[in-house]
Design a protein around this motif. Structure first.
Motif, PDB file in Angstrom:
ATOM      1  N   GLY A   1       0.819  -1.210   0.000  1.00 62.58           N
ATOM      2  CA  GLY A   1       0.000   0.000   0.000  1.00 62.58           C
ATOM      3  C   GLY A   1       0.849   1.255   0.000  1.00 62.58           C
ATOM      4  N   LEU A   2       1.891   1.257   0.823  1.00 65.74           N
ATOM      5  CA  LEU A   2       2.810   2.397   0.855  1.00 65.74           C
ATOM      6  C   LEU A   2       3.492   2.558  -0.493  1.00 65.74           C
ATOM      7  CD1 LEU A   2       4.433   4.631   2.238  1.00 65.74           C
ATOM      8  CD2 LEU A   2       5.955   2.852   3.151  1.00 65.74           C
ATOM      9  N   ALA A   3       3.923   1.462  -1.080  1.00 65.56           N
ATOM     10  CA  ALA A   3       4.582   1.523  -2.382  1.00 65.56           C
ATOM     11  C   ALA A   3       3.656   2.114  -3.444  1.00 65.56           C
ATOM     12  CB  ALA A   3       5.046   0.129  -2.802  1.00 65.56           C
ATOM     13  N   ARG A   4       2.384   1.714  -3.406  1.00 64.13           N
ATOM     14  CA  ARG A   4       1.429   2.238  -4.394  1.00 64.13           C
ATOM     15  C   ARG A   4       1.183   3.725  -4.194  1.00 64.13           C
ATOM     16  NH1 ARG A   4      -1.493  -2.650  -3.004  1.00 64.13           N
ATOM     17  NH2 ARG A   4      -1.215  -4.240  -4.634  1.00 64.13           N
ATOM     18  N   ARG A   5       1.075   4.152  -2.940  1.00 68.99           N
ATOM     19  CA  ARG A   5       0.836   5.579  -2.686  1.00 68.99           C
ATOM     20  C   ARG A   5       2.025   6.424  -3.122  1.00 68.99           C
ATOM     21  NH1 ARG A   5      -1.147   3.336   2.028  1.00 68.99           N
ATOM     22  NH2 ARG A   5       0.628   4.049   3.282  1.00 68.99           N
ATOM     23  N   LEU A   6       3.223   5.936  -2.828  1.00 68.25           N
ATOM     24  CA  LEU A   6       4.418   6.663  -3.254  1.00 68.25           C
ATOM     25  C   LEU A   6       4.493   6.746  -4.775  1.00 68.25           C
ATOM     26  CD1 LEU A   6       6.998   5.139  -0.744  1.00 68.25           C
ATOM     27  CD2 LEU A   6       6.294   7.543  -0.847  1.00 68.25           C
ATOM     28  N   ALA A   7       4.167   5.642  -5.426  1.00 68.78           N
ATOM     29  CA  ALA A   7       4.220   5.626  -6.885  1.00 68.78           C
ATOM     30  C   ALA A   7       3.171   6.552  -7.482  1.00 68.78           C
ATOM     31  CB  ALA A   7       4.033   4.193  -7.391  1.00 68.78           C
ATOM     32  N   ALA A   8       1.959   6.526  -6.928  1.00 67.17           N
ATOM     33  CA  ALA A   8       0.888   7.374  -7.448  1.00 67.17           C
ATOM     34  C   ALA A   8       1.219   8.850  -7.311  1.00 67.17           C
ATOM     35  CB  ALA A   8      -0.423   7.051  -6.722  1.00 67.17           C
ATOM     36  N   ALA A   9       1.941   9.200  -6.258  1.00 68.45           N
ATOM     37  CA  ALA A   9       2.273  10.605  -6.013  1.00 68.45           C
ATOM     38  C   ALA A   9       3.425  11.094  -6.875  1.00 68.45           C
ATOM     39  CB  ALA A   9       2.612  10.805  -4.534  1.00 68.45           C
TER      40      ALA A   9
END
Length: 450
Positions: free
Chosen positions: A108-116
């Motif tokens: 989840g953290l990886a996805r949020r960082l990538a999306a940002a």
């Protein structure tokens, strides 16, 4: 359509096979000039030849002998693409930012960082509750991806309590001077999101000065993949890719062919192209190991064609395999790669991985392939973390799914057009999977979960 003079079946417009002559029960059915199974009951001329009257002719055990038969290509590197020369000497065709979780808990953290940030998250469910070789396999696969030359920068995100510890994973990555990588342990940070964004900005600034420059095609590494195959995959799309493979190897470049279970029944053709006895022996061991893997779980080795394959006209594993290996052209086999291994030898490499689309595509990327040529007759939106150039084996699929398909093999059968498409992709033209943000990885698991 009759593919080979020795064939006793023809392929019609629906992709299915029809008998050219009467066949007795137990008689070989021949396509591509090779047996693809045996008739399970008498077949009359004109009969539809499929699951109702054709069965595999493959057995469980086979002894192999080395009878080399190959021609070494004359290397003439006269083509180029626009790529990136990295500070560590590697050549990439992208400078994307990748976020690599050591464990699925921080997906989840990886996805949020990538999306940002526009980075690509390499999410997976593993990295903890694994033991022994299964655990090492996960770490090695992820470490190989960290080394990928298409990644302008890599942020490794750990949780802090997983088996795949940040310390052990750094050891698995090894010494890599010039590698643009940062590490984040989420449990150590008050605001892990803010820290991750700061590290990604550092990575972006570090690779920002890299500019595309002319690179010889000898530096290009291309993975060969098929999925959702139909009766025309081995007749139209895969042979076209085979012509590309021969061209690339003739340029001094590298092609990597995987999907070991989809070599069963056609493996002797590749064995004859192994350039040394040692490489032949490594390949024999890879085939035997994969069959043993099936047997350990009490599964048959030769029940591979999927329901979609069968609906598209493919009946037996021999038929699927003979079509699959067409992607390797006639190039000699210069190296055998273990699962999660990285390519170092030019020419045609054979990589240990299953036929599963996501798992084998990920293994090809981890091997260092800059892009994948993915042939399909049924269609799939799947994309790897590297550009995945999707090639339709039939024109109706290309018309129906232009947002999935990059190249229509039935309409554009000139190999030079595929070469041009690959060089354009290597030079920066995005593939459909890149345009849609389809970037998936899957790790081959073979062990208990705690």
């Amino acid at each position: 359509m009759i593919i080979h003079p020795r064939d006793n079946v023809e392929v019609r417009s629906d992709g299915h096979k029809y008998a050219l002559c009467p066949l007795c029960a137990g008689e070989p059915v021949v396509k591509y000039g090779m047996p693809i199974g045996v008739a399970s009951r008498p077949i009359a001329p004109g009969d539809h030849v499929h699951v109702q009257n054709l069965r595999t002719g493959l057995g469980e055990n086979k002894e192999y002998e080395y009878h080399p038969s190959f021609r070494r290509p004359d290397i003439h590197c006269d083509s180029t693409f626009l790529g990136y020369r990295r500070p560590d000497g590697q050549v990439g065709i992208r400078k994307d930012l990748w976020v690599v979780p050591t464990v699925g808990c921080v997906n989840g953290l990886a996805r949020r960082l990538a999306a940002a940030t526009g980075a690509i998250p390499l999410c997976h469910p593993y990295g903890c509750s694994q033991l022994g070789a299964d655990h090492r396999q996960t770490a090695k696969l992820l470490a190989s991806l960290v080394h990928h030359p298409n990644a302008g920068g890599v942020l490794v995100v750990a949780l802090g309590c997983e088996n795949n510890t940040l310390e052990s994973f750094r050891e698995c990555i090894g010494e890599a001077p010039g590698l643009n990588v940062r590490f984040l342990r989420a449990q150590d940070e008050g605001d892990e999101m803010a820290r991750g964004l700061a590290l990604l900005e550092e990575l972006r600034k570090a690779c920002a000065p890299w500019q595309r420059e002319e690179i010889p095609a000898s530096q290009l590494k291309v993975g060969l993949k098929c999925g959702g195959s139909d009766g025309f995959s081995g007749i139209v799309a895969n042979p076209l890719v085979g012509h590309f493979t021969d061209w690339l190897v003739g340029q001094g470049g590298t092609a990597v062919l995987s999907e070991v279970p989809e070599m069963f029944g056609a493996e002797t053709l590749l064995m004859a192209r192994c350039v040394t006895r040692e490489i032949f022996q490594e390949y024999v061991q890879m085939i035997r190991d994969f069959k043993d893997y099936y047997r350990r779980y009490g599964q048959p080795c030769y029940e591979n064609p999927s329901p979609g394959n069968k609906e598209g006209g493919i009946t037996t594993l021999e038929e699927k395999s003979l079509g699959c290996i067409q992607k390797g052209g006639e190039a000699p086999v210069t190296a055998i790669l273990p699962y999660a291994g990285r390519n170092t030898v030019p020419g045609l490499n054979l990589l240990c991985a299953p036929g599963n689309d996501m798992v084998s595509a990920t293994a090809l990327a981890a091997a260092g392939c800059h892009l994948l040529l993915f042939t399909t007759g049924r269609g799939t939106p799947l994309g790897s973390v590297v550009p995945t150039l999707k090639i339709a084996s039939n024109h109706p699929l290309a018309l129906k799914k232009p947002h999935w398909i990059d190249f229509d093999a039935q309409a554009d059968q000139d190999p030079r057009l595929l070469v041009q498409a690959v060089l354009q992709t290597a030079s920066g033209k995005p593939t459909q999977n890149e345009l849609r943000g389809e970037h998936e990885i899957a790790i081959f698991k073979d062990g208990v979960t705690l």
